[in-house]
Design a protein around this motif. Structure first.
Motif, PDB file in Angstrom:
ATOM      1  N   LEU A  54     -53.399 -48.884  39.103  1.00 42.25           N
ATOM      2  CA  LEU A  54     -53.887 -48.280  37.591  1.00 42.25           C
ATOM      3  C   LEU A  54     -53.342 -47.049  36.300  1.00 42.25           C
ATOM      4  N   VAL A  55     -53.226 -46.161  37.174  1.00 41.11           N
ATOM      5  CA  VAL A  55     -52.048 -44.971  36.746  1.00 41.11           C
ATOM      6  C   VAL A  55     -50.720 -45.205  35.911  1.00 41.11           C
ATOM      7  N   GLN A  56     -50.539 -46.268  36.375  1.00 38.74           N
ATOM      8  CA  GLN A  56     -48.741 -46.447  36.484  1.00 38.74           C
ATOM      9  C   GLN A  56     -49.503 -47.692  34.988  1.00 38.74           C
ATOM     10  N   ALA A  57     -50.102 -48.049  34.998  1.00 37.38           N
ATOM     11  CA  ALA A  57     -50.294 -49.289  34.048  1.00 37.38           C
ATOM     12  C   ALA A  57     -50.496 -48.242  32.838  1.00 37.38           C
ATOM     13  N   VAL A  58     -51.538 -47.820  33.437  1.00 40.20           N
ATOM     14  CA  VAL A  58     -52.637 -46.815  32.054  1.00 40.20           C
ATOM     15  C   VAL A  58     -51.259 -45.781  31.216  1.00 40.20           C
ATOM     16  N   ILE A  59     -50.217 -45.369  32.052  1.00 37.76           N
ATOM     17  CA  ILE A  59     -49.037 -44.762  31.060  1.00 37.76           C
ATOM     18  C   ILE A  59     -48.253 -45.624  30.573  1.00 37.76           C
ATOM     19  N   GLU A  60     -48.494 -46.672  30.694  1.00 37.07           N
ATOM     20  CA  GLU A  60     -47.471 -47.476  29.644  1.00 37.07           C
ATOM     21  C   GLU A  60     -47.700 -48.189  29.158  1.00 37.07           C
ATOM     22  N   TYR A  61     -49.453 -47.756  29.211  1.00 38.73           N
ATOM     23  CA  TYR A  61     -50.115 -48.337  27.796  1.00 38.73           C
ATOM     24  C   TYR A  61     -50.241 -46.659  26.821  1.00 38.73           C
ATOM     25  N   TYR A  62     -50.299 -46.201  27.342  1.00 39.99           N
ATOM     26  CA  TYR A  62     -49.991 -44.969  26.763  1.00 39.99           C
ATOM     27  C   TYR A  62     -49.431 -44.454  25.756  1.00 39.99           C
ATOM     28  N   SER A  63     -47.968 -44.660  26.577  1.00 41.43           N
ATOM     29  CA  SER A  63     -46.514 -44.829  25.481  1.00 41.43           C
ATOM     30  C   SER A  63     -46.682 -45.926  24.299  1.00 41.43           C
ATOM     31  N   ARG A  64     -46.941 -46.777  24.798  1.00 43.48           N
ATOM     32  CA  ARG A  64     -46.777 -48.082  24.033  1.00 43.48           C
ATOM     33  C   ARG A  64     -47.317 -47.947  22.777  1.00 43.48           C
ATOM     34  N   VAL A  65     -49.036 -47.510  22.904  1.00 45.49           N
ATOM     35  CA  VAL A  65     -50.145 -46.860  21.681  1.00 45.49           C
ATOM     36  C   VAL A  65     -49.745 -45.808  21.272  1.00 45.49           C
ATOM     37  N   SER A  66     -48.917 -44.874  21.693  1.00 40.12           N
ATOM     38  CA  SER A  66     -48.260 -43.402  21.058  1.00 40.12           C
ATOM     39  C   SER A  66     -47.396 -43.677  20.256  1.00 40.12           C
ATOM     40  N   TYR A  67     -46.566 -44.462  20.515  1.00 35.36           N
ATOM     41  CA  TYR A  67     -45.524 -44.812  20.017  1.00 35.36           C
ATOM     42  C   TYR A  67     -45.573 -45.780  18.987  1.00 35.36           C
ATOM     43  N   GLN A  68     -46.427 -46.686  19.138  1.00 39.45           N
ATOM     44  CA  GLN A  68     -46.596 -47.221  17.832  1.00 39.45           C
ATOM     45  C   GLN A  68     -47.741 -46.306  16.544  1.00 39.45           C
ATOM     46  N   ALA A  69     -48.487 -45.551  16.932  1.00 38.87           N
ATOM     47  CA  ALA A  69     -48.955 -44.509  16.188  1.00 38.87           C
ATOM     48  C   ALA A  69     -48.243 -43.674  15.506  1.00 38.87           C
ATOM     49  N   LEU A  70     -46.883 -43.397  15.988  1.00 40.41           N
ATOM     50  CA  LEU A  70     -45.949 -42.384  15.841  1.00 40.41           C
ATOM     51  C   LEU A  70     -45.626 -43.256  14.863  1.00 40.41           C
ATOM     52  N   ASP A  71     -44.831 -44.425  15.095  1.00 43.27           N
ATOM     53  CA  ASP A  71     -44.003 -45.580  14.337  1.00 43.27           C
ATOM     54  C   ASP A  71     -44.562 -45.358  12.830  1.00 43.27           C
ATOM     55  N   GLN A  72     -45.621 -45.737  12.656  1.00 42.28           N
ATOM     56  CA  GLN A  72     -46.930 -46.712  11.712  1.00 42.28           C
ATOM     57  C   GLN A  72     -46.729 -44.379  10.667  1.00 42.28           C
ATOM     58  N   PHE A  73     -47.212 -43.703  11.616  1.00 40.20           N
ATOM     59  CA  PHE A  73     -47.398 -42.533  10.391  1.00 40.20           C
ATOM     60  C   PHE A  73     -45.906 -42.030  10.103  1.00 40.20           C
ATOM     61  N   LEU A  74     -44.848 -42.204  10.659  1.00 36.89           N
ATOM     62  CA  LEU A  74     -43.649 -41.485  10.439  1.00 36.89           C
ATOM     63  C   LEU A  74     -43.022 -42.134   8.539  1.00 36.89           C
ATOM     64  N   SER A  75     -43.533 -43.968   8.721  1.00 36.85           N
ATOM     65  CA  SER A  75     -43.351 -44.900   7.981  1.00 36.85           C
ATOM     66  C   SER A  75     -42.870 -44.145   5.785  1.00 36.85           C
ATOM     67  N   LYS A  76     -43.893 -43.120   6.683  1.00 40.83           N
ATOM     68  CA  LYS A  76     -44.266 -42.298   5.197  1.00 40.83           C
ATOM     69  C   LYS A  76     -42.745 -41.142   4.660  1.00 40.83           C
ATOM     70  N   TYR A  77     -41.824 -41.358   5.416  1.00 37.05           N
ATOM     71  CA  TYR A  77     -40.767 -40.450   4.642  1.00 37.05           C
ATOM     72  C   TYR A  77     -39.573 -41.346   5.655  1.00 37.05           C
ATOM     73  N   THR A  78     -39.074 -41.096   4.726  1.00 41.56           N
ATOM     74  CA  THR A  78     -37.762 -42.132   3.887  1.00 41.56           C
ATOM     75  C   THR A  78     -36.127 -41.168   4.948  1.00 41.56           C
ATOM     76  N   SER A  79     -36.419 -40.276   5.099  1.00 39.33           N
ATOM     77  CA  SER A  79     -34.550 -39.801   5.525  1.00 39.33           C
ATOM     78  C   SER A  79     -34.600 -39.591   6.661  1.00 39.33           C
ATOM     79  N   PRO A  80     -34.061 -39.516   8.701  1.00 41.93           N
ATOM     80  CA  PRO A  80     -34.021 -39.017   9.767  1.00 41.93           C
ATOM     81  C   PRO A  80     -34.413 -38.202   9.529  1.00 41.93           C
ATOM     82  N   ALA A  81     -34.005 -37.031   9.341  1.00 44.89           N
ATOM     83  CA  ALA A  81     -34.110 -35.519   9.489  1.00 44.89           C
ATOM     84  C   ALA A  81     -35.559 -35.547   8.996  1.00 44.89           C
TER      85      ALA A  81
END
Length: 189
Positions: A54-81
């Motif tokens: 269960l812990v392993q599945a939770v870490i996978e879930y955490y990683s997925r939702v964290s990177y999705q939220a981060l991708d959404q947050f970063l969508s307002k930035y244009t350059s890689p820097a």
């Protein structure tokens, strides 16, 4: 697999995520995870062979939702820097809004160090995804030695996460952003 099984499994993972993130992995037993959910231990163990699974599945879930939220947050930035530096803004915002109890993957890696290779491996996948993201931004920004620069920025970021958690404020995110900016500038020369 029928959708009812998938829904129940996801429900267990999401509940465990909330409990483990707040209480820690070793402090939260299965009884606490299931408290007030109407989910039986039998159902939990039908989906997961052990608490560690269960812990392993939770870490996978955490990683997925964290990177999705981060991708959404970063969508307002244009350059890689800007995106690299935006990651530190994201951290600051999470801390300031009291939405950060540290990095669940770091917590799992530390709590299960040398005790469960599956959990350690799942945590490492989270870190590898972060390094890959930083490396992609460094490559897109045509920074010198993108692999090494990405590693340096990731170390800076993870240090900021831990320090923000320890201090209970976002000062480390602001300071780490300045360090990341110096690393980016040094890689542009």
């Amino acid at each position: 697999m029928d959708s009812n099984k998938i829904d129940k499994r996801d429900e267990i993972i999401q509940q465990a995520y909330r409990v483990f993130y707040k209480e820690g992995f070793h402090n939260a037993g299965v009884d606490l995870v299931l408290k007030n959910t109407g989910i039986s231990k039998r159902t939990l163990y039908k989906h997961f062979q052990s608490k560690e699974d269960l812990v392993q599945a939770v870490i996978e879930y955490y990683s997925r939702v964290s990177y999705q939220a981060l991708d959404q947050f970063l969508s307002k930035y244009t350059s890689p820097a800007q995106k690299i530096l935006g990651i530190f803004d994201w951290l600051r915002e999470l801390v300031d809004k009291k939405h950060l109890s540290g990095c669940m993957a770091i917590n799992a890696k530390l709590e299960y160090s040398q005790k469960n290779s599956g959990i350690e491996a799942q945590s490492c996948l989270h870190f590898q995804a972060g390094e890959s993201m930083f490396r992609t931004f460094c490559e897109e920004g045509k920074l010198k030695d993108p692999r090494n620069t990405a590693k340096q920025i990731q170390i800076t970021y993870l240090g900021a996460v831990i320090t923000c958690q320890a201090d209970g404020n976002s000062d480390a995110a602001v300071a780490a952003k300045s360090v990341a900016k110096m690393l980016i500038n040094a890689s542009m020369d």
